[in-house]
Each structure stands twice: as structure tokens, then as C-alpha cells.
Motif scaffolding. Structure first.
Motif, PDB file in Angstrom:
ATOM      1  N   ALA A 157       0.808  -1.217   0.000  1.00  0.00           N
ATOM      2  CA  ALA A 157       0.000   0.000   0.000  1.00  0.00           C
ATOM      3  C   ALA A 157       0.844   1.270   0.000  1.00  0.00           C
ATOM      4  N   VAL A 158       1.874   1.295   0.860  1.00  0.00           N
ATOM      5  CA  VAL A 158       2.690   2.503   1.040  1.00  0.00           C
ATOM      6  C   VAL A 158       4.148   2.118   1.280  1.00  0.00           C
ATOM      7  N   ALA A 159       5.023   3.115   1.265  1.00  0.00           N
ATOM      8  CA  ALA A 159       6.455   2.861   1.440  1.00  0.00           C
ATOM      9  C   ALA A 159       6.868   2.749   2.905  1.00  0.00           C
ATOM     10  N   ASP A 160       5.992   3.124   3.824  1.00  0.00           N
ATOM     11  CA  ASP A 160       6.339   3.178   5.250  1.00  0.00           C
ATOM     12  C   ASP A 160       6.976   1.893   5.791  1.00  0.00           C
ATOM     13  N   PRO A 161       6.381   0.713   5.536  1.00  0.00           N
ATOM     14  CA  PRO A 161       6.968  -0.493   6.129  1.00  0.00           C
ATOM     15  C   PRO A 161       8.369  -0.810   5.625  1.00  0.00           C
ATOM     16  N   GLN A 162       8.675  -0.476   4.377  1.00  0.00           N
ATOM     17  CA  GLN A 162      10.031  -0.697   3.878  1.00  0.00           C
ATOM     18  C   GLN A 162      11.032   0.177   4.624  1.00  0.00           C
ATOM     19  N   ILE A 163      10.629   1.398   4.912  1.00  0.00           N
ATOM     20  CA  ILE A 163      11.500   2.316   5.638  1.00  0.00           C
ATOM     21  C   ILE A 163      11.785   1.778   7.037  1.00  0.00           C
ATOM     22  N   ILE A 164      10.738   1.281   7.698  1.00  0.00           N
ATOM     23  CA  ILE A 164      10.901   0.740   9.044  1.00  0.00           C
ATOM     24  C   ILE A 164      11.688  -0.571   9.009  1.00  0.00           C
ATOM     25  N   ALA A 165      11.414  -1.402   8.010  1.00  0.00           N
ATOM     26  CA  ALA A 165      12.098  -2.695   7.898  1.00  0.00           C
ATOM     27  C   ALA A 165      13.606  -2.530   7.814  1.00  0.00           C
ATOM     28  N   ALA A 216      14.635  -3.789   0.910  1.00  0.00           N
ATOM     29  CA  ALA A 216      14.866  -2.921   2.067  1.00  0.00           C
ATOM     30  C   ALA A 216      15.989  -3.460   2.952  1.00  0.00           C
ATOM     31  N   GLN A 217      16.599  -4.566   2.509  1.00  0.00           N
ATOM     32  CA  GLN A 217      17.679  -5.213   3.259  1.00  0.00           C
ATOM     33  C   GLN A 217      17.218  -5.644   4.646  1.00  0.00           C
ATOM     34  N   SER A 218      15.995  -6.136   4.688  1.00  0.00           N
ATOM     35  CA  SER A 218      15.429  -6.606   5.944  1.00  0.00           C
ATOM     36  C   SER A 218      15.535  -8.122   6.024  1.00  0.00           C
ATOM     37  N   LYS A 219      15.811  -8.627   7.211  1.00  0.00           N
ATOM     38  CA  LYS A 219      15.847 -10.063   7.422  1.00  0.00           C
ATOM     39  C   LYS A 219      14.426 -10.561   7.649  1.00  0.00           C
ATOM     40  N   LEU A 220      13.937 -11.389   6.751  1.00  0.00           N
ATOM     41  CA  LEU A 220      12.593 -11.943   6.892  1.00  0.00           C
ATOM     42  C   LEU A 220      12.650 -13.089   7.893  1.00  0.00           C
ATOM     43  N   LEU A 221      12.096 -12.875   9.065  1.00  0.00           N
ATOM     44  CA  LEU A 221      12.143 -13.874  10.127  1.00  0.00           C
ATOM     45  C   LEU A 221      11.204 -15.037   9.848  1.00  0.00           C
ATOM     46  N   GLY A 222      10.129 -14.772   9.145  1.00  0.00           N
ATOM     47  CA  GLY A 222       9.193 -15.835   8.834  1.00  0.00           C
ATOM     48  C   GLY A 222       7.886 -15.289   8.296  1.00  0.00           C
TER      49      GLY A 222
END
Length: 235
Positions: free
Chosen positions: A168-176, A206-212
Motif C-alpha cells: 500500500a505505502v512505502a512506510d513499512p520498507q523504511i521501518i524494515a 529494504a535489506q530486511s531479514k525476513l524472520l518468517g
């Protein structure tokens, strides 16, 4: 997650099944997710994490709230942050006010210490969204956000962010990008495979580690309850 409607339960209590019925089968599934998150942190403890979904209405806020409860049940100080600055719900779930919160801390109108609210659960603290800002993405990208995470880690053992949907928006990528890891919630027979794959790609970008990935709303009938629990994995 959902329960069969009962007149003696409020909507918020149904969402917080881990608090009102810790021995329930659904609560056990949330504890399993908590354990898997702990075991995923081989290279370092996961102290900051965000919970998101591909689209709206897939259960990410309910998952974030119940995960926060289960971590606090370990005797750890936990902060649940409502980082959905467009459609916040945490203050409804925990039935607290939303006069001050995440946005007022980021804009330095108040301090984290003053904005945090104690929940009815031992060791669980709530930071509501605060007033909805006109520029959520810019606010989350600011230096104030970096300082917020540092301050929160000094005060709490775990910080869990409830964020908007990824598509929906870019916010979660920024936080991730600023958290130790991310949990993706998908809704059984609703979330399309392409949406789930795209969400995973966005987290990777976003270079986030996907925990699951939590599979939500998988229906199983058990006595008086219709309950839904998630399988957990990164595939």
C-alpha cells in the motif's frame, strides 16, 4: 485470527487471545511463533522487529499485539509501537487514549518516557500512533526515527512495530530497513501468491531479514471455537 462471537467477550479481548486465554490452542501457536523468532537470531538477538502484511485486513495488527503479549510473558520489557500512521488500531485493541504517541515523540513534542502507556499485561508497554501526520514516510525516514530506536532499545528488551501493509505505502520498507527483522502475515485463501512474493521482494530490497511468514485465518474447528493459526517459515 478470529473467534466465534460470544456476548461475554469484547472485540479487543478476542484479538488479545494470548492475554485473556493463555492456555488456548491459538495462544500456543503464538508462543510457537515467538520461539521460532528467538531461534532465528543465531547471528544476534532480534530486539527490534516489525510485523506487516501484503494488503489490508490480513491480521498483521492482531499478530503484532499477540506477539508482544507472548514476549512480555517471558518477563521481558516489551514495547508495542503503532507505526501504522495512516490507519492506527493499537489504541482500540488495548483501549487506551491516542492523544500522544509515536508521532509526537518523532516530532519532539513529547518524550518517549511520557508517551509510553502501561498495558494491563505485566512488562508490556504501548506506544500508540499519536495524531496522524501529513507526511508519514518523511517522518519515518528522519533522524528522529534513528534516535527513537536507540532510545527504545535502552528502555526495553523488545520493540515490536505494527506497520501498514507493504503493497500500500512505502512506510513499512523504511521501518524494515531499521529493524533487526520482519514478520510477514498472509491471509489463507485471500492473499494472492504474487502479492506474497512481491512483499518478500520489497523486504529484501529494504535489506530486511525476513524472520518468517505467518499463515493467518487457516480454519480449524475445535469445540466452541473457530480458530486460525499460522505455519511459520521463510519459504
Amino acid at each position: 485470527m478470529a473467534l466465534k462471537k460470544k456476548k461475554t467477550q469484547t472485540s479487543s479481548s478476542r484479538k488479545l487471545i494470548t492475554a485473556v486465554a493463555p492456555k488456548n490452542a491459538i495462544s500456543e501457536q503464538y508462543r510457537t511463533i515467538r520461539t521460532n523468532i528467538q531461534y532465528s537470531s543465531i547471528d544476534g538477538e532480534m530486539r527490534t522487529m516489525m510485523v506487516t502484511s501484503a494488503g489490508p485486513g490480513e491480521g498483521k495488527s492482531t499478530t503484532a499485539a499477540n506477539l508482544a503479549v507472548t514476549f512480555s510473558q517471558l518477563g521481558k520489557k516489551v514495547l508495542l509501537v503503532d507505526a501504522d500512521l495512516r490507519k492506527p488500531t493499537v489504541h482500540h485493541t488495548f483501549q487506551v487514549n491516542n492523544i500522544y504517541g509515536f508521532t509526537t515523540v518523532l516530532t519532539k513534542q513529547t518524550t518517549l518516557e511520557k508517551a509510553v502507556l502501561k498495558s494491563q499485561e505485566d512488562d508490556l508497554f504501548i506506544l500508540t500512533s499519536g495524531p496522524i501526520p501529513p507526511n508519514p514516510a518523511e517522518l519515518l525516514s528522519s533522524k528522529s526515527m534513528e534516535q527513537f530506536i536507540m532510545d527504545a532499545k535502552e528502555m526495553f528488551d523488545y520493540v515490536i512495530f505494527d506497520t501498514p501493509p507493504l503493497l500500500a505505502v512505502a512506510d513499512p520498507q523504511i521501518i524494515a530497513n531499521q529493524c533487526d527483522g520482519s514478520v510477514l502475515v498472509v491471509y489463507s485463501e485471500k492473499t494472492e501468491i504474487d502479492q506474497a512474493k512481491k512483499s518478500k521482494e520489497l523486504l529484501q530490497n529494504a535489506q530486511s531479514k525476513l524472520l518468517g511468514v505467518v499463515l493467518n485465518h487457516k480454519e480449524i474447528k475445535n469445540n466452541d471455537y473457530y480458530y486460525y493459526y499460522g505455519t511459520y517459515g521463510t519459504k
